[in-house]
Design an enzyme around this catalytic site. Structure first.
Site, PDB file in Angstrom:
ATOM      1  N   VAL A 106      72.584   6.646 -59.648  1.00 40.42           N
ATOM      2  CA  VAL A 106      73.811   5.974 -60.099  1.00 40.42           C
ATOM      3  C   VAL A 106      75.050   6.765 -59.660  1.00 40.42           C
ATOM      4  CG1 VAL A 106      72.620   4.971 -62.099  1.00 40.42           C
ATOM      5  CG2 VAL A 106      73.793   7.169 -62.363  1.00 40.42           C
ATOM      6  N   HIS A 122      69.404   0.936 -60.412  1.00 38.36           N
ATOM      7  CA  HIS A 122      69.711   1.363 -61.780  1.00 38.36           C
ATOM      8  C   HIS A 122      71.212   1.392 -62.064  1.00 38.36           C
ATOM      9  CE1 HIS A 122      65.504   3.449 -62.061  1.00 38.36           C
ATOM     10  NE2 HIS A 122      65.442   2.130 -62.172  1.00 38.36           N
ATOM     11  N   CYS A 133      83.167  -9.216 -73.795  1.00 41.82           N
ATOM     12  CA  CYS A 133      83.551 -10.321 -72.892  1.00 41.82           C
ATOM     13  C   CYS A 133      82.828 -10.256 -71.556  1.00 41.82           C
ATOM     14  CB  CYS A 133      85.064 -10.350 -72.678  1.00 41.82           C
ATOM     15  SG  CYS A 133      85.666  -8.981 -71.659  1.00 41.82           S
ATOM     16  N   CYS A 151      87.622  -2.071 -73.863  1.00 35.03           N
ATOM     17  CA  CYS A 151      88.105  -3.099 -72.933  1.00 35.03           C
ATOM     18  C   CYS A 151      89.461  -3.611 -73.435  1.00 35.03           C
ATOM     19  CB  CYS A 151      87.076  -4.217 -72.926  1.00 35.03           C
ATOM     20  SG  CYS A 151      87.490  -5.642 -71.920  1.00 35.03           S
ATOM     21  N   CYS A 153      90.086  -6.481 -74.188  1.00 32.26           N
ATOM     22  CA  CYS A 153      89.798  -7.464 -75.240  1.00 32.26           C
ATOM     23  C   CYS A 153      89.454  -6.780 -76.573  1.00 32.26           C
ATOM     24  CB  CYS A 153      88.652  -8.392 -74.816  1.00 32.26           C
ATOM     25  SG  CYS A 153      87.009  -7.669 -75.040  1.00 32.26           S
ATOM     26  N   THR A 191      61.894  11.297 -55.447  1.00 29.62           N
ATOM     27  CA  THR A 191      61.670  10.601 -56.719  1.00 29.62           C
ATOM     28  C   THR A 191      60.297  10.977 -57.264  1.00 29.62           C
ATOM     29  OG1 THR A 191      61.452   8.467 -57.862  1.00 29.62           O
ATOM     30  CG2 THR A 191      60.902   8.471 -55.520  1.00 29.62           C
TER      31      THR A 191
HETATM   32  C1  BJW Z   1      63.447  17.041 -54.750  1.00 30.71           C
HETATM   33  C2  BJW Z   1      64.470  17.943 -54.677  1.00 30.71           C
HETATM   34  C3  BJW Z   1      64.975  18.217 -53.416  1.00 30.71           C
HETATM   35  C4  BJW Z   1      63.986  17.760 -56.738  1.00 30.71           C
HETATM   36  N1  BJW Z   1      64.448  17.592 -52.371  1.00 30.71           N
HETATM   37  N2  BJW Z   1      62.929  16.439 -53.704  1.00 30.71           N
HETATM   38  C5  BJW Z   1      54.599   2.297 -69.599  1.00 30.71           C
HETATM   39  C6  BJW Z   1      54.090   2.095 -68.339  1.00 30.71           C
HETATM   40  C7  BJW Z   1      54.856   1.570 -67.322  1.00 30.71           C
HETATM   41  C8  BJW Z   1      56.182   1.237 -67.547  1.00 30.71           C
HETATM   42  C9  BJW Z   1      56.688   1.433 -68.809  1.00 30.71           C
HETATM   43  C10 BJW Z   1      55.912   1.948 -69.816  1.00 30.71           C
HETATM   44  N3  BJW Z   1      56.694   2.057 -70.931  1.00 30.71           N
HETATM   45  C11 BJW Z   1      57.943   1.618 -70.621  1.00 30.71           C
HETATM   46  C12 BJW Z   1      57.950   1.226 -69.338  1.00 30.71           C
HETATM   47  C13 BJW Z   1      59.083   0.696 -68.590  1.00 30.71           C
HETATM   48  C14 BJW Z   1      60.084   1.769 -68.208  1.00 30.71           C
HETATM   49  C15 BJW Z   1      59.336   2.904 -67.508  1.00 30.71           C
HETATM   50  O1  BJW Z   1      59.077   2.879 -66.328  1.00 30.71           O
HETATM   51  N4  BJW Z   1      59.004   3.948 -68.253  1.00 30.71           N
HETATM   52  C16 BJW Z   1      58.202   5.040 -67.714  1.00 30.71           C
HETATM   53  C17 BJW Z   1      59.053   6.313 -67.666  1.00 30.71           C
HETATM   54  C18 BJW Z   1      57.012   5.189 -68.586  1.00 30.71           C
HETATM   55  N5  BJW Z   1      61.005   1.128 -67.302  1.00 30.71           N
HETATM   56  C19 BJW Z   1      62.072   0.456 -67.730  1.00 30.71           C
HETATM   57  O2  BJW Z   1      62.340   0.368 -68.924  1.00 30.71           O
HETATM   58  C20 BJW Z   1      62.908  -0.269 -66.705  1.00 30.71           C
HETATM   59  N6  BJW Z   1      63.092  -1.608 -67.083  1.00 30.71           N
HETATM   60  C21 BJW Z   1      62.071  -2.451 -67.266  1.00 30.71           C
HETATM   61  O3  BJW Z   1      60.921  -2.154 -67.093  1.00 30.71           O
HETATM   62  O4  BJW Z   1      62.479  -3.683 -67.684  1.00 30.71           O
HETATM   63  C22 BJW Z   1      61.508  -4.666 -68.075  1.00 30.71           C
HETATM   64  C23 BJW Z   1      62.294  -5.865 -68.505  1.00 30.71           C
HETATM   65  C24 BJW Z   1      62.135  -7.057 -67.811  1.00 30.71           C
HETATM   66  C25 BJW Z   1      62.856  -8.174 -68.239  1.00 30.71           C
HETATM   67  C26 BJW Z   1      63.726  -8.085 -69.317  1.00 30.71           C
HETATM   68  C27 BJW Z   1      63.886  -6.898 -70.000  1.00 30.71           C
HETATM   69  C28 BJW Z   1      63.157  -5.772 -69.579  1.00 30.71           C
HETATM   70  C29 BJW Z   1      64.291   0.362 -66.599  1.00 30.71           C
HETATM   71  C30 BJW Z   1      64.235   1.761 -66.115  1.00 30.71           C
HETATM   72  C31 BJW Z   1      65.631   2.386 -66.179  1.00 30.71           C
HETATM   73  C32 BJW Z   1      65.610   3.863 -65.822  1.00 30.71           C
HETATM   74  N7  BJW Z   1      66.863   4.426 -66.174  1.00 30.71           N
HETATM   75  C33 BJW Z   1      67.146   5.802 -65.805  1.00 30.71           C
HETATM   76  C34 BJW Z   1      68.544   6.147 -66.346  1.00 30.71           C
HETATM   77  C35 BJW Z   1      69.570   5.415 -65.465  1.00 30.71           C
HETATM   78  C36 BJW Z   1      70.949   5.650 -65.868  1.00 30.71           C
HETATM   79  C37 BJW Z   1      71.384   7.069 -65.749  1.00 30.71           C
HETATM   80  O5  BJW Z   1      71.287   7.722 -64.687  1.00 30.71           O
HETATM   81  O6  BJW Z   1      71.847   7.553 -66.758  1.00 30.71           O
HETATM   82  O7  BJW Z   1      67.104   5.955 -64.388  1.00 30.71           O
HETATM   83  S1  BJW Z   1      65.916   6.957 -66.362  1.00 30.71           S
HETATM   84  C38 BJW Z   1      65.981   7.995 -64.924  1.00 30.71           C
HETATM   85  O8  BJW Z   1      64.705   7.929 -64.232  1.00 30.71           O
HETATM   86  C39 BJW Z   1      67.014   7.345 -64.009  1.00 30.71           C
HETATM   87  C40 BJW Z   1      66.346   7.485 -62.668  1.00 30.71           C
HETATM   88  O9  BJW Z   1      66.904   6.559 -61.750  1.00 30.71           O
HETATM   89  C41 BJW Z   1      64.902   7.242 -62.987  1.00 30.71           C
HETATM   90  C42 BJW Z   1      63.933   7.768 -61.939  1.00 30.71           C
HETATM   91  O10 BJW Z   1      64.018   9.144 -61.847  1.00 30.71           O
HETATM   92  P1  BJW Z   1      63.892   9.861 -60.418  1.00 30.71           P
HETATM   93  O11 BJW Z   1      65.015   9.456 -59.557  1.00 30.71           O
HETATM   94  O12 BJW Z   1      62.535   9.675 -59.897  1.00 30.71           O
HETATM   95  O13 BJW Z   1      64.178  11.377 -60.831  1.00 30.71           O
HETATM   96  P2  BJW Z   1      63.152  12.468 -61.430  1.00 30.71           P
HETATM   97  O14 BJW Z   1      63.965  13.516 -62.053  1.00 30.71           O
HETATM   98  O15 BJW Z   1      62.094  11.849 -62.232  1.00 30.71           O
HETATM   99  O16 BJW Z   1      62.444  13.061 -60.126  1.00 30.71           O
HETATM  100  C43 BJW Z   1      63.128  13.830 -59.171  1.00 30.71           C
HETATM  101  C44 BJW Z   1      62.154  14.174 -58.089  1.00 30.71           C
HETATM  102  O17 BJW Z   1      62.857  14.835 -57.057  1.00 30.71           O
HETATM  103  C45 BJW Z   1      61.022  15.107 -58.529  1.00 30.71           C
HETATM  104  O18 BJW Z   1      59.784  14.581 -58.084  1.00 30.71           O
HETATM  105  C46 BJW Z   1      61.335  16.433 -57.819  1.00 30.71           C
HETATM  106  O19 BJW Z   1      60.169  17.130 -57.396  1.00 30.71           O
HETATM  107  C47 BJW Z   1      62.118  15.966 -56.626  1.00 30.71           C
HETATM  108  N8  BJW Z   1      63.114  16.902 -56.130  1.00 30.71           N
HETATM  109  N9  BJW Z   1      64.745  18.395 -55.995  1.00 30.71           N
HETATM  110  C48 BJW Z   1      63.395  16.725 -52.571  1.00 30.71           C
HETATM  111  N10 BJW Z   1      65.980  19.104 -53.258  1.00 30.71           N
HETATM  112 ZN    ZN Z   2      86.112  -7.204 -72.974  1.00 29.79          ZN
END
Ligand code: BJW
Ligand code: ZN
Length: 243
Positions: A106, A122, A133, A151, A153, A191
């Protein structure tokens, strides 16, 4: 970290020859820009509970607390600059006609680096949305003058990001699925691939016959599926693959 020269050359050739490339990035690509990742020993979720800060329920309970955390993250991000990994992806976009960049981040660093079409799964920390609103606006103030922000509003503004339990933006998700299903090569960078549905994309691409390349500081659940896996820093490896 050491990367085998032969493997590097093979992947450079794959990237040169591919008719279409899709890339999925995560927090690891911005780590070398000074932005903390979520998981792992120095990750945000070691210090803070996701349930308290990154769910709609948490925001409903305590918008001030959630906004204080986002305000702090916005300050960190505002001070950050794209690193050589972001820049390498701009170069790749400029040289590959069928290119799609999908990010879970983000922070906006891909835009700042010059990537032209970024599919943001995300959301965007620089976007605010009114809970009353529905107005969406761009806002880059750090620190925010008022917490929680309001906002015109009078409604409560929230960060324009996707929290746990919320659906991804439908157009972004559809574009990401199309890119994963149609690409010849899928590159996954920095990731942990544990957050769904984003983590489905590399598997989708692989099942449709794409070659899978992973760059990560450590092995992940995707590593056994990858045709090529580079363990190390994205800012060091990506430029070598793309230059
Ligand atoms: C390097 C490095 C370097 C370091 N070079 N590499 C059970 C099973 C399956 C799914 C679920 C479950 N229970 C719940 C769920 C669903 C849930 C989910 O997946 N949960 C799991 C964690 C269990 N998912 C959701 O809720 C999603 N929505 C959804 O499923 O909706 C269903 C729906 C449908 C219809 C109507 C209503 C609902 C939404 C997920 C939202 C995630 N949000 C966040 C916060 C975003 C806002 C913010 O930034 O504040 O997104 S959480 C956080 O994790 C953020 C990231 O985008 C996301 C992924 O993380 P990422 O990018 O992989 O980072 P890290 O830290 O995990 O990894 C970094 C990596 O880099 C590591 O591997 C390091 O080794 C490496 N690294 N330095 C190369 N220099
Ligand atoms: Zn508003």
């Amino acid at each position: 970290m050491s990367i085998q020269p032969s493997k590097t050359e093979e992947v450079r050739e794959e990237l040169r020859a591919a008719s279409s490339i899709a890339v999925l990035t995560g927090a690891g690509i911005s780590e070398e820009s000074g932005i903390p990742v979520f998981r792992g020993p120095d990750g945000l979720w070691k210090q803070y509970r996701a349930e308290d800060l990154a769910t709609p329920e948490a925001f409903a309970r305590d918008p001030r607390l959630v906004w204080e955390w986002y305000d702090w993250r916005r300050s960190r991000i505002a001070a950050a600059r794209p690193n050589p990994a972001h820049e390498a992806l701009v170069l790749l976009e400029n040289h590959c006609p069928g290119f799609a960049l999908i990010t879970q981040n983000v922070d906006g660093l891909h835009d700042l680096a010059g990537s032209r079409h970024v599919i943001k799964l995300h959301g965007d920390i620089w976007t605010l949305r009114c809970q009353h609103c529905g107005t969406v606006k761009s806002d880059r103030w750090v620190p925010l003058p008022e917490i929680p922000p309001r906002c015109a509003c009078g409604g409560l503004l929230r960060p324009g990001v996707v929290w746990f339990g919320e659906a991804l933006p439908p157009a972004a998700w559809q574009a990401a699925v199309e890119a994963a299903e149609s690409c010849a090569l899928f590159l996954v960078v920095g990731t942990s691939a544990v957050v769904y549905p984003a983590a489905e994309l590399p598997m989708l691409a692989k099942h449709r016959g794409a070659k899978l390349i992973e760059i990560n500081f450590e092995p992940t659940a995707l590593t056994p599926l990858a045709d090529y896996s580079f363990v190390g820093k994205a800012g060091e490896i990506l430029p070598q693959l793309v230059s």
